[in-house]
Enzyme design. Sequence first.
Site, mmCIF file in Angstrom:
data_model
loop_
_atom_site.group_PDB
_atom_site.id
_atom_site.type_symbol
_atom_site.label_atom_id
_atom_site.label_comp_id
_atom_site.label_asym_id
_atom_site.label_seq_id
_atom_site.Cartn_x
_atom_site.Cartn_y
_atom_site.Cartn_z
ATOM 1 N N ALA A 1 63.341 30.061 45.841
ATOM 2 C CA ALA A 1 64.491 30.300 44.964
ATOM 3 C C ALA A 1 64.468 31.706 44.392
ATOM 4 O O ALA A 1 65.474 32.424 44.396
ATOM 5 C CB ALA A 1 64.534 29.259 43.850
ATOM 6 N N GLU B 1 55.267 36.552 38.616
ATOM 7 C CA GLU B 1 54.519 35.466 39.255
ATOM 8 C C GLU B 1 53.210 35.281 38.510
ATOM 9 O O GLU B 1 52.456 36.238 38.311
ATOM 10 C CB GLU B 1 54.256 35.800 40.727
ATOM 11 C CG GLU B 1 53.244 34.914 41.425
ATOM 12 C CD GLU B 1 53.624 33.442 41.408
ATOM 13 O OE1 GLU B 1 52.778 32.619 40.986
ATOM 14 O OE2 GLU B 1 54.753 33.121 41.819
ATOM 15 N N ASN C 1 54.263 27.400 45.318
ATOM 16 C CA ASN C 1 54.275 26.162 46.096
ATOM 17 C C ASN C 1 55.023 26.317 47.417
ATOM 18 O O ASN C 1 54.764 25.588 48.372
ATOM 19 C CB ASN C 1 54.935 25.062 45.254
ATOM 20 C CG ASN C 1 54.255 23.732 45.425
ATOM 21 O OD1 ASN C 1 53.045 23.664 45.585
ATOM 22 N ND2 ASN C 1 55.029 22.675 45.411
ATOM 23 N N GLY D 1 57.248 24.947 56.555
ATOM 24 C CA GLY D 1 58.116 25.973 57.123
ATOM 25 C C GLY D 1 59.405 25.426 57.685
ATOM 26 O O GLY D 1 59.962 25.976 58.637
ATOM 27 N N ARG E 1 61.777 9.364 52.888
ATOM 28 C CA ARG E 1 60.422 9.507 52.355
ATOM 29 C C ARG E 1 60.015 8.387 51.406
ATOM 30 O O ARG E 1 58.902 7.874 51.480
ATOM 31 C CB ARG E 1 60.290 10.860 51.642
ATOM 32 C CG ARG E 1 60.194 12.026 52.593
ATOM 33 C CD ARG E 1 60.100 13.333 51.836
ATOM 34 N NE ARG E 1 59.757 14.432 52.728
ATOM 35 C CZ ARG E 1 59.642 15.692 52.347
ATOM 36 N NH1 ARG E 1 59.870 16.007 51.077
ATOM 37 N NH2 ARG E 1 59.319 16.631 53.200
ATOM 38 N N GLU F 1 63.001 23.635 42.471
ATOM 39 C CA GLU F 1 62.451 22.354 42.020
ATOM 40 C C GLU F 1 62.469 22.203 40.507
ATOM 41 O O GLU F 1 62.400 21.081 40.001
ATOM 42 C CB GLU F 1 61.025 22.204 42.559
ATOM 43 C CG GLU F 1 60.476 20.792 42.453
ATOM 44 C CD GLU F 1 59.110 20.645 43.094
ATOM 45 O OE1 GLU F 1 58.487 19.576 42.915
ATOM 46 O OE2 GLU F 1 58.647 21.597 43.771
#
Length: 500
Positions: A48, A68, A76, A82, A327, A467
């Site tokens: 993002a 960061e 993450n 990928g 999932r 997320e």
Amino acid sequence: MQTRRSFLKFGAGAAAVGALAPLTVSANSSDVKWDEEHEIIIVGSGFAGLAAAVEAGKLGAKDIVIFEKLGVYGGNSTLNAGQACFANTDLQKQLGIEDSAELMVQDQLKSGRGYASEELLRHSAELGPYIYQLTKDCGCIYRDHIINTGGTSATRSHQVIERSGAGFIRPMLKTARGYGVKTKIRHKFEHLITAKDGTVLGIQVRKGYHFGHEDSGKLINVRAEKGVLIATGGFGANVSFRQALDPNLGSEVGCTNARGATGDGLIAMIAEGAMPVHLSFIQSGPWASPDEGGFGYGAGFSLYNFPHSVAIDRNTGQRFMNETADRKTRADLEVQRRDKDGKPNPALLITPKHEAKKDPSMANVLKYNVAWEFDSVEAIAKHFDVPVKPLKKQIEDWNTYVKAGEDLQFGKRMNMSTGIYLTAPFIVQRLWPKVHYCQGGIQINAKAEVIAAKTGEKIPGLYAAGEVSGGVHGVSRLGGCSTPECMAFGVTAARSIMKA
């Protein structure tokens, strides 16, 4: 400067999310000593954050900074397989795959079980082709094979050749720097700095931070001219936080996340009054192996092989699920595999070596004892204490399904299994879920603006993507769909900030 008002706000936030909530600062800009000032502040260097930096650079932003907290970039995002689900791409057309953004949205709504946001899913899916091209323009290289992830009605998960999120992160980081984006590691986000009317002015960060040493480094205040984007990811590695939301997810449950996935940005935004949504919707990955730590090699191996393999209950020697279901369905069924004493008895993924060897992950799972090779069904049964007769019958039945093109047991989509019979030698991996993704977070709108709990309106100057945002996917997220969603809302946030 901490006022009585900001202290009271902290108390309310702590009551809601626990004592880990950081202080917020409420002050006029003149009350704060600013150590730095930038046009756009981005917190987090994953999908993002980098997508936002690239897009803002394309749109002409001249002073962008990415903070960061760890000593490496990507967070993450580097640890995934990928993969990115895009609909109606040139590669799908080359492979004869019919797909559309609408079909992708419907698949995700079904997986979300009534809780997903159709508006946000549609926004992400429709931006898919743009994100696909953006990543290629950055230098990301995709394989010529598209993966069938669970719960989808079309094969759409495109994968970079590195088969790792790093295959996205490195090219995007290089491209962002090409636009002059400043990138700073070991800068831990502490809290937001707001004006008295709630407008976000900037952030406080801990410069020179070393993970695990919470008082390390120096606190600095950084002002944002146009806006702050929080892209700090989820909280899967914060055991106390996730266990408070779901008592079943304590320290004995493994996790695929990077150690930095502790929810700093989420907690800070909630403390500042952002709307929390679906925090207890925490997803476990059904492709994980209990024989390695973190995401590992087994995830990539099982993701490739699920379509043409069988998952076997060791107690019965029989299949117990559709190996390509969504999932949540698979993870819930896998965690029910127990011995007579109720202890975990991980299921077996049995795949034919003649197909498994086409994927590079096979060498690694064998090398690191995450999977094993067997020359016969009898050898599998003996090694894992599985009843041999039911197991042999199950494999025979499966091969009849392959021949007929129809799974009579669980209705699995068989187009990815055509001609791939389950024959010796076999490669076998154990399956046991690990905490992987937090569907919950703070609420955003389709402009990536953060919504206030008190008013239902946007919090001026504050944006979120990835997320850390919640409510997009609902109860369960489909595989390969977080990468494009993170990037789509990163791009959206950049556009919104530049228009503000």
